[in-house]
Design an enzyme around this catalytic site. Structure first.
Site, PDB file in Angstrom:
ATOM      1  N   THR A   1     -13.160   8.375  65.320  1.00 58.61           N
ATOM      2  CA  THR A   1     -12.553   7.160  65.848  1.00 58.61           C
ATOM      3  C   THR A   1     -11.073   7.429  66.091  1.00 58.61           C
ATOM      4  O   THR A   1     -10.458   8.239  65.393  1.00 58.61           O
ATOM      5  CB  THR A   1     -12.747   5.976  64.873  1.00 58.61           C
ATOM      6  OG1 THR A   1     -12.187   4.796  65.461  1.00 58.61           O
ATOM      7  CG2 THR A   1     -12.079   6.224  63.532  1.00 58.61           C
TER       8      THR A   1
ATOM      9  N   HIS B   1     -18.034   9.742  48.431  1.00 59.20           N
ATOM     10  CA  HIS B   1     -17.877  10.551  47.222  1.00 59.20           C
ATOM     11  C   HIS B   1     -19.183  10.680  46.437  1.00 59.20           C
ATOM     12  O   HIS B   1     -19.271  11.472  45.494  1.00 59.20           O
ATOM     13  CB  HIS B   1     -16.782   9.953  46.327  1.00 59.20           C
ATOM     14  CG  HIS B   1     -16.042  10.973  45.508  1.00 59.20           C
ATOM     15  ND1 HIS B   1     -16.544  12.221  45.232  1.00 59.20           N
ATOM     16  CD2 HIS B   1     -14.816  10.924  44.906  1.00 59.20           C
ATOM     17  CE1 HIS B   1     -15.693  12.896  44.497  1.00 59.20           C
ATOM     18  NE2 HIS B   1     -14.620  12.133  44.281  1.00 59.20           N
TER      19      HIS B   1
END
Length: 433
Positions: free
Chosen positions: A354, A406
């Site tokens: 993006t 994560h």
């Protein structure tokens, strides 16, 4: 045989769509692949082409209604013969009175009989009803072109269209605006996506309440779901774009001759595709307690629209040259804004890029596009003072921010990936066509 018109599936996770507008009305003739209606989902706003030719004999879903994918939304009859519309359905059985009239339950909804020519008058000799000015505009342009025309007070009928049947394309109207002299010294207007939305306040009121669009609601749901699903962590790297600026200047003309614009985003997409092959965990996804690794690198490029955001996908980006990536990015962005993306072009992404820097942001902390595990945000590229070989220099610099999940990706792995992207961009090899 009548042809059913189905609500298409515009993405892997899309289960429904909303009909925004019917381009054709019941009784209108329809050509195969001619735009029939517009839909909106959290993945794409698009004009849906007709699956066959004939007469639009039935509309089952009204504008504004949301239905499941693969639902029948309309029916196309068999067409026109000898000036008369062929019925979409065979003649109904005799009704309870035996006079051949259908019972209320068997009568198709919203179907109107085709008009028959007057006695002794050939159908081909009958003059067609003059189209209204709005109908003429729609016939010669896409929704994007009409929106640009409204924003710049342009009469579409004054533009010579280069599309099929004289259709005015995006390139036609942008070229017209580029060469049109300024009116009364008026400054160029900012793109609609950069302006405040049109809001009307009633006399005496200090607030204006408008419903969210379908795309806006779906984006909101998708983003909140992603935040709840992934353990978001971000890491930011600074990149010296001096090498790329030099390559762009050297090869700009050659790329333009090949029909492409050499952009920084294309360089970044190429570096990302190379790095993902070396660090495949960032090209994976989580399915329950399993990790799904994908061989193909399908890079989604986020495109800002006037009415939302969409992420068309470049499949197998690792197989494309820099020129191929330039062409693919420009093509997808252009068709996304014109609502001409195909369903398969907004699904199957494995990594997203993006570009908030295109609007001036130094960097952003983007939300992961589920079910992916990473997204790269590209910041603005601007000249800054930096240190090169122990000397102070001015170079085009910019930040890249990686958002990663994560649950699967550790910080050391994410930083190794970003180090590869940075090294590739700062030492890019020759990119001749």
């Amino acid at each position: 045989m009548p042809t059913p018109v189905l609500m298409p599936q515009m993405g892997e996770s899309i289960a429904e769509g909303t009909i925004v507008r019917w381009i054709k009305k019941v009784g209108d003739p329809v050509e195969r692949d001619e735009p029939l209606f517009e839909i909106s989902t959290d993945k794409v706003d698009a004009e849906i082409p007709s699956p066959g030719a004939g007469i639009l004999s039935e509309i089952r879903v009204k504008e504004g209604e949301t239905v499941a994918v693969n639902s029948v939304v309309a029916t196309i009859g068999e067409g026109v013969q000898d000036g008369e519309a062929v019925p979409a359905q065979p003649a109904p059985p005799a009704g309870p009175q035996g006079d051949g009239s259908p019972s209320p339950k068997s009568r198709p909804a919203e179907t109107k009989p085709a008009a028959r020519p007057a006695a002794g008058v050939e159908a081909s000799a009958r003059p067609a009803a003059p189209a209204s000015k709005e109908e003429a505009r729609r016939a010669r342009s896409s929704p994007l072109v009409r929106r640009i025309a409204r924003e710049h007070d342009v009469d579409i009928e004054a533009i010579q269209g280069s599309g099929i049947g004289g259709r005015v394309t995006k390139h036609d109207i942008l070229g017209y605006l580029e060469h049109r002299p300024a009116v009364d010294g008026e400054a160029a207007r900012a793109p609609a996506a950069q302006r405040a939305p049109d809001v009307t306040f009633r006399p005496g009121e200090s607030v204006s309440v408008v419903p969210m669009t379908v795309m806006r609601k779906k984006i909101a749901e998708h983003m909140v779901l992603s935040r709840r699903t992934s353990a978001h962590v971000h890491t930011v790297f600074e990149v010296n774009y001096g090498r790329l600026a030099k390559l762009r200047e050297e090869h700009r003309a050659a790329y333009e001759q090949a029909g492409a614009k050499l952009t920084y985003v294309a360089f970044i997409a190429k570096a990302v595709a190379d790095a993902l092959q070396a660090v495949p965990v960032l090209n994976a996804s989580i399915d329950g307690d399993n990790v799904v690794y994908r061989k193909d690198i399908n890079i989604g490029i986020a495109v800002a629209l006037d009415w939302g955001l969409i992420v068309p996908v470049i499949p197998r980006a690792e197989e494309k040259s820099l020129l191929g990536l330039c062409r693919a990015i420009a093509d997808l962005a252009s068709r996304a804004r014109a609502k001409q993306l195909k369903p398969e072009e907004v699904q199957g992404g494995t990594f997203t890029i993006t570009n908030p820097g295109g609007f001036g942001a130094q960097f952003g902390l983007p939300i992961i596009n589920q079910p992916q595990v990473a997204i790269l945000g590209v910041g603005s590229i601007e000249k800054r003072v930096t240190v090169v070989d122990d000397a102070i220099a001015v170079r085009p610099m910019g930040y890249l921010a990686l958002g990663f999940d994560h649950r699967l990706v550790d910080g050391a792995v994410a930083d190794r990936f970003m180090g590869m992207v940075k090294q590739r961009l700062e030492n890019f090899e020759d990119c001749g066509v």
